[in-house]
Motif scaffolding. Structure first.
Motif, PDB file in Angstrom:
ATOM      1  N   UNK A 198     -22.648  16.232  55.546  1.00 40.07           N
ATOM      2  CA  UNK A 198     -22.357  17.626  55.222  1.00 40.07           C
ATOM      3  C   UNK A 198     -23.274  18.713  55.070  1.00 40.07           C
ATOM      4  N   UNK A 199     -24.746  18.085  54.808  1.00 41.17           N
ATOM      5  CA  UNK A 199     -25.546  19.225  54.314  1.00 41.17           C
ATOM      6  C   UNK A 199     -27.086  19.203  55.298  1.00 41.17           C
ATOM      7  N   UNK A 200     -27.077  18.350  56.308  1.00 42.59           N
ATOM      8  CA  UNK A 200     -28.071  18.243  57.385  1.00 42.59           C
ATOM      9  C   UNK A 200     -27.627  18.437  58.694  1.00 42.59           C
ATOM     10  N   UNK A 201     -28.518  18.995  59.520  1.00 39.54           N
ATOM     11  CA  UNK A 201     -28.141  19.352  60.809  1.00 39.54           C
ATOM     12  C   UNK A 201     -27.849  18.224  61.703  1.00 39.54           C
ATOM     13  N   UNK A 204     -24.023  17.719  60.998  1.00 41.08           N
ATOM     14  CA  UNK A 204     -23.316  18.786  61.840  1.00 41.08           C
ATOM     15  C   UNK A 204     -23.244  18.590  63.234  1.00 41.08           C
ATOM     16  N   UNK A 205     -24.682  17.951  63.878  1.00 39.95           N
ATOM     17  CA  UNK A 205     -24.541  17.307  65.306  1.00 39.95           C
ATOM     18  C   UNK A 205     -23.571  16.335  65.478  1.00 39.95           C
ATOM     19  N   UNK A 207     -20.830  15.696  64.078  1.00 42.25           N
ATOM     20  CA  UNK A 207     -19.606  15.987  64.226  1.00 42.25           C
ATOM     21  C   UNK A 207     -19.175  17.015  65.542  1.00 42.25           C
ATOM     22  N   UNK A 208     -20.154  17.569  65.833  1.00 44.05           N
ATOM     23  CA  UNK A 208     -20.398  18.387  66.862  1.00 44.05           C
ATOM     24  C   UNK A 208     -20.087  17.688  68.302  1.00 44.05           C
ATOM     25  N   UNK A 221     -27.366  20.093  71.382  1.00 54.04           N
ATOM     26  CA  UNK A 221     -27.458  18.786  70.778  1.00 54.04           C
ATOM     27  C   UNK A 221     -27.705  17.652  71.982  1.00 54.04           C
ATOM     28  N   UNK A 278     -15.089  14.246  65.625  1.00 61.30           N
ATOM     29  CA  UNK A 278     -14.952  15.522  65.461  1.00 61.30           C
ATOM     30  C   UNK A 278     -14.821  15.931  64.028  1.00 61.30           C
ATOM     31  N   UNK A 279     -14.181  15.136  63.207  1.00 61.29           N
ATOM     32  CA  UNK A 279     -13.669  15.402  61.699  1.00 61.29           C
ATOM     33  C   UNK A 279     -13.933  14.045  60.940  1.00 61.29           C
TER      34      UNK A 279
ATOM     35  N   UNK B  92     -17.136  24.097  69.904  1.00 60.11           N
ATOM     36  CA  UNK B  92     -16.672  22.812  69.289  1.00 60.11           C
ATOM     37  C   UNK B  92     -15.293  23.175  68.534  1.00 60.11           C
ATOM     38  N   UNK B  94     -13.531  21.630  66.331  1.00 61.18           N
ATOM     39  CA  UNK B  94     -13.681  20.944  65.032  1.00 61.18           C
ATOM     40  C   UNK B  94     -14.503  21.744  63.923  1.00 61.18           C
ATOM     41  N   UNK B 104     -27.374  23.643  65.666  1.00 61.25           N
ATOM     42  CA  UNK B 104     -28.868  23.285  65.999  1.00 61.25           C
ATOM     43  C   UNK B 104     -29.808  24.272  65.657  1.00 61.25           C
ATOM     44  N   UNK B 114     -28.799  21.915  54.985  1.00 64.35           N
ATOM     45  CA  UNK B 114     -28.163  23.242  55.473  1.00 64.35           C
ATOM     46  C   UNK B 114     -27.736  24.041  54.530  1.00 64.35           C
TER      47      UNK B 114
END
Ligand SMILES: Nc1ncnc2c1ncn2[C@@H]1O[C@H](COP(=O)(O)OP(=O)(O)OP(=O)(O)O)[C@@H](O)[C@H]1O
Ligand SMILES: [Mg+2]
Lengths: 330, 499
Positions: A198-201, A204-205, A207-208, A221, A278-279, B92, B94, B104, B114
């Motif tokens: 939840x808190x780091x890139x 995030x990447x 999930x992306x 990414x 993705x989720x 994206x 989602x 990024x 983040x």
């Protein structure tokens, strides 16, 4: 072109979107189901001591390994991949740890070897998936057999006892006051996993990558690197779970973790992570595995035999996922 | 003082031995809006993908502010302040709007974690500047097509790009949003940002661009100041021939009886379709106009059984229908060509031929098998008829240019020979030559007795084909106009905006 006097319409009024993430109780199905299961067992098994702190701590002990692997698996599934080799890795890691300790590397050496075993296999999985472009389902299905085979072969199916009582205390059987050490480890993994996702890139990447791989690539990414990392992650977590099995049973054994991959995946999906990627949610995953653990525990206390347990567990999983259909459809 | 921001020299590129760019030159000044034009498959997107490092050129050089640069990936492009808004969206679904925009490049707290709050704030400011009201916390997957685009542009701008590439940015925008975009482009120009603008819409090009470069079959045709080049010359360079006046309305007598072939009564579906009634007569072309979000596409979707109908009735040839899914709709004689064709209309991983014959497999049967000879024949015929640019009918559709993919979806449904054809934005992304071809095909179909619903935000096109136009607002029919009564485009524009 359009004449100037035409009144510009506020695009807001034509906005075809709902505001904010809309609430859907289906997103919370695992929590609802978990509470339901707890309440049901608390009432029906009250006399058998389901609610006793001893039994509750037992549930935590029994689910620790599944929870820890499921936290890592959340990342893999969030990228749209799957790792079937985790159960086998626990077996091999328990043996390499036990052998290292037997050979005099000490507690620390044993842990390093166990984790190293998991990381190495995760790395091989990841490289085959990203560099050779074999689907993760096939790579890890193959690896599941290879690793279990290696575990059997390494000691000729013989268990390897661990006599280091410090190791056994810190990595399995010990309690810190009323709290089992296994619960502490579960908490550490869940916390780290939650922050990572939840808190780091990196999270995030992850999930992306699962949300839309080519779009993620276009956004810069490095999706191959992300995938490599998440498979190293499941390898590491499975290696650690192997260490915990070894500490709890005071031995390494090739049978550890048999079928764990299915419980782990079920926990992740139950928790609300989308199988299509993705989720993902680490908190949901932990609740998911606690739910599976609670069901197992309750069914045992109820006196159901193993075959009946398997049937009931399967039904509950299918039911929960079906009701929370969003988790499959994303 | 003019200053060259970007120059590309002698760029060549071939795919599987087929040359798609032949020694192309292209340059952009600082603060210039430069139109890159050409027919479908001319090589525009390929040239831009080379600039952004998606493809590597076989030969040629790229200079940024006079310095030679090598661009091997998106990161290099970004380092050179080049940003592209892709024809294929690069968001994206989602993740939220803010998460997408700063993917990024997220803001971090002092702990290295983040900082979502800051990203959301920045996104809010950015969107305010763009004059779009999108909730930064909304999942992109919940946004309508137009708002995806806005998010894309916001994303590029947040990267402080100096060269912004827009590949058909308005193809999914309404007039209003286009105006907002153009205002913004002018703002960017003043900031010294260079914009490469790819579009098939002539009026836009002449409104917004300073210079035009035209490619045809991967070769430079001309580079010229916009004010110095007449529209006819532009079209001639693109198409390679003179064009007839296809965009003019031709008076048409259609053999319509008094019995409607399709009648919709008080249709309601979801939140966008509230109360829609209309009749479509045999041989008639009925245009549906309205703002984005007025329920145009949704009417089509509910009639076709994709969205469930909440209330109201649909009659075909006087018979009440209960269409529950597209299969029912197809067997009732309907066909829908969806708006978002790349996603809804094509199996991108399959070949041109496989896509074309998909809806008519049952008609191509020879015993238990598909008659391959007939399938090949039919596919080749359609490729020729719609002038689809592909090496052959076995090429994977994902490798075709955007406009040619659109044509395949059209071809696919034409092959099915339906009674009532619903076309949602039939000319999105196709070049001026193909646009007139498609308009001609629509007319031909109507002349041969088919009935057609056309949904379009391009008013010239709508006015060129429609016998009658209904205007939607907020899921209701607010106006019905006979084509003969409409004197000028502004009239229809007023009817659409007036509510
Ligand atoms: N990866 C690829 N492999 C093979 N052929 C390709 C590939 N990418 C593009 N092409 C071919 O190159 C040609 C140019 O395509 P490009 O996408 O640049 O056209 P375009 O000018 O952008 O057209 P449009 O207006 O339709 O978007 C087309 O004929 C297309 O089929
Ligand atoms: Mg293109």
């Amino acid at each position: 072109m359009l004449s100037k006097d035409i009144k510009m319409k506020d695009p807001i009024n034509a906005a075809p979107y709902k505001s904010g993430k809309t609430f859907d109780w289906r997103d919370y199905i695992v929590y609802i189901a978990f509470v339901g299961v707890l309440v049901y067992f608390s009432i029906s098994l009250f006399d058998e001591g389901f609610l006793s702190s001893q039994n509750l701590m037992n549930i935590f002990r029994q689910t620790a390994m599944i929870s820890i692997m499921a936290v890592a698996m959340t990342f893999v599934i969030s990228t749209g991949e799957i790792d079937l080799s985790v159960g086998s890795i626990t077996a091999l890691a328990s043996l390499t740890t036990a052998l290292a300790i037997q050979a005099g590397f000490g507690l620390f050496g044993g842990v390093v070897v166990g984790l190293g075993t998991g990381i190495l296999i995760g790395l091989i999985n990841g490289l085959l998936i990203t560099k050779v472009a074999i689907p993760s389902f096939l790579v890890t299905l193959g690896m599941m057999g290879i690793v279990r085979g290696l575990a059997m072969w390494s000691t000729n199916t013989a268990p390897v006892p661990i006599l280091d009582q410090n190791f056994n205390f810190f990595f399995g059987s010990g309690d810190l006051g009323p709290i089992p050490i296994l619960l502490v480890w579960t908490f550490v993994f869940a916390l780290v996993g939650h922050i990572l996702l939840r808190k780091t890139s990196f999270g995030r990447q992850t999930l992306a990558t699962g949300g839309n791989e080519s779009a993620a690539k276009f956004s810069g990414v490095k999706t191959a690197k992300v995938k490599l990392m998440v498979f190293i992650g499941t390898g590491l977590a499975a290696g650690f779970a192997g260490i915990l099995y070894a500490g709890r049973m005071q031995a390494g054994r090739y049978t550890f973790g048999e079928g764990d991959e299915l419980s782990v995946i079920a926990a992740v999906i139950l928790g609300g992570t989308a199988l299509a990627g993705g989720v993902g949610t680490v908190v949901g995953t932990v609740i998911g595995s606690l739910m599976i653990g609670t069901i197992n525990n309750g069914l045992i206390i109820m006196g159901l035999d193993v075959s009946q347990q398997m049937i009931v567990r399967g039904l509950i999983i299918i039911l929960a996922v079906a009701i929370g259909r969003k988790t499959i459809k994303r | 003082m003019e200053q060259t921001m970007l120059s590309m020299k002698n760029i060549s590129k071939a795919f599987n031995g087929i040359e798609v760019l032949k020694s192309v030159d292209f340059s952009v000044e600082k603060g210039e809006v430069h139109a890159l034009m050409g027919g479908n498959g001319a090589g525009k997107s390929t040239l831009m993908k080379i600039l952004t490092g998606v493809y590597t050129a076989d030969g040629g050089d790229v200079f940024i502010e006079g310095k030679p640069v090598t661009i091997n990936d998106m990161k290099d492009a970004r380092a050179n302040k080049i940003s592209m808004i892709f024809q294929e969206f690069s968001l994206i679904p989602t993740l939220t709007v803010a998460e997408n925009i700063f993917l990024t490049r997220e803001a971090k707290t002092s702990l290295g974690l983040l900082n979502d709050k800051e990203c959301v704030e920045k996104t809010r400011d950015l969107l305010k500047e763009l004059e779009v009201d999108i909730n930064p916390n909304e999942l992109v997957g919940n946004l309508g097509v137009g708002y995806w685009q806005m998010t894309e542009i916001a994303k590029a701008l947040s990267q402080e790009a100096k060269i912004l590439i827009m590949d058909e940015p308005t193809s999914s925008l309404t007039k209003n949003e286009t105006e907002i975009l153009f205002k913004f482009i002018n703002k960017l120009k003043r900031k010294g940002i260079s914009i490469i603008y790819i579009s098939h819409r002539m009026d836009e090009i002449f409104e917004i661009c300073d210079r035009i470069t035209i490619l045809r079959d991967g070769k430079n045709m001309v580079t010229e100041n916009c004010k110095d080049i007449p529209l006819e010359t532009v079209i001639q360079h693109i198409v390679g021939a003179e064009m007839d006046k296809a965009f003019e309305w031709q008076e048409r007598s259609y053999p319509h009886g008094s019995n409607p072939i399709l009648e919709v009564k008080n249709l309601a579906s979801g939140s966008r379709v509230n109360d829609i009634s209309f009749k479509l007569y045999p041989g008639e072309i009925l245009g549906i106009a309205g703002l984005m979000g007025s329920g145009r596409s949704e009417v089509a979707r509910s009639i076709f059984g994709i969205d469930p109908i909440d209330s109201g009735e649909v009659f075909i040839k006087g018979e009440k229908q209960s269409i529950k899914n597209p299969t029912d709709a197809i067997s009732a004689g309907l066909a829908l060509i969806p708006e978002d064709r790349r996603v809804q209309g094509l199996v991108l991983a399959h070949s041109v031929k496989e896509n074309m014959i998909l809806p008519i497999l049952s008609k191509l049967k020879k015993g238990p098998f598909v008659d391959d000879r007939k399938a090949i024949e039919l596919s080749n015929e359609l490729v020729k008829k719609l002038n689809i640019k592909t090496d052959n009918i076995y090429k994977t559709t994902s490798l075709l240019s955007g406009g040619n993919q659109q044509k395949i979806v059209l071809a696919k449904w034409l092959a099915n020979d339906p009674d009532v054809l619903i076309l949602d934005e039939p000319t999105i992304g196709v070049d001026i030559g193909a646009k007139t071809e498609i308009i001609d095909i629509i007319r031909e179909l109507a002349d041969s007795g088919k009935s057609i619903l056309v949904i379009s935000s391009e008013l010239p096109e709508l006015l060129a084909v429609s016998d009658r136009v209904i205007v939607l607002h907020d899921g209701r029919v607010v106006k019905e106009l006979n084509r003969k009564e409409i004197q000028a485009e502004e009239e229809l524009q007023h009817a659409i905006q007036g509510y």
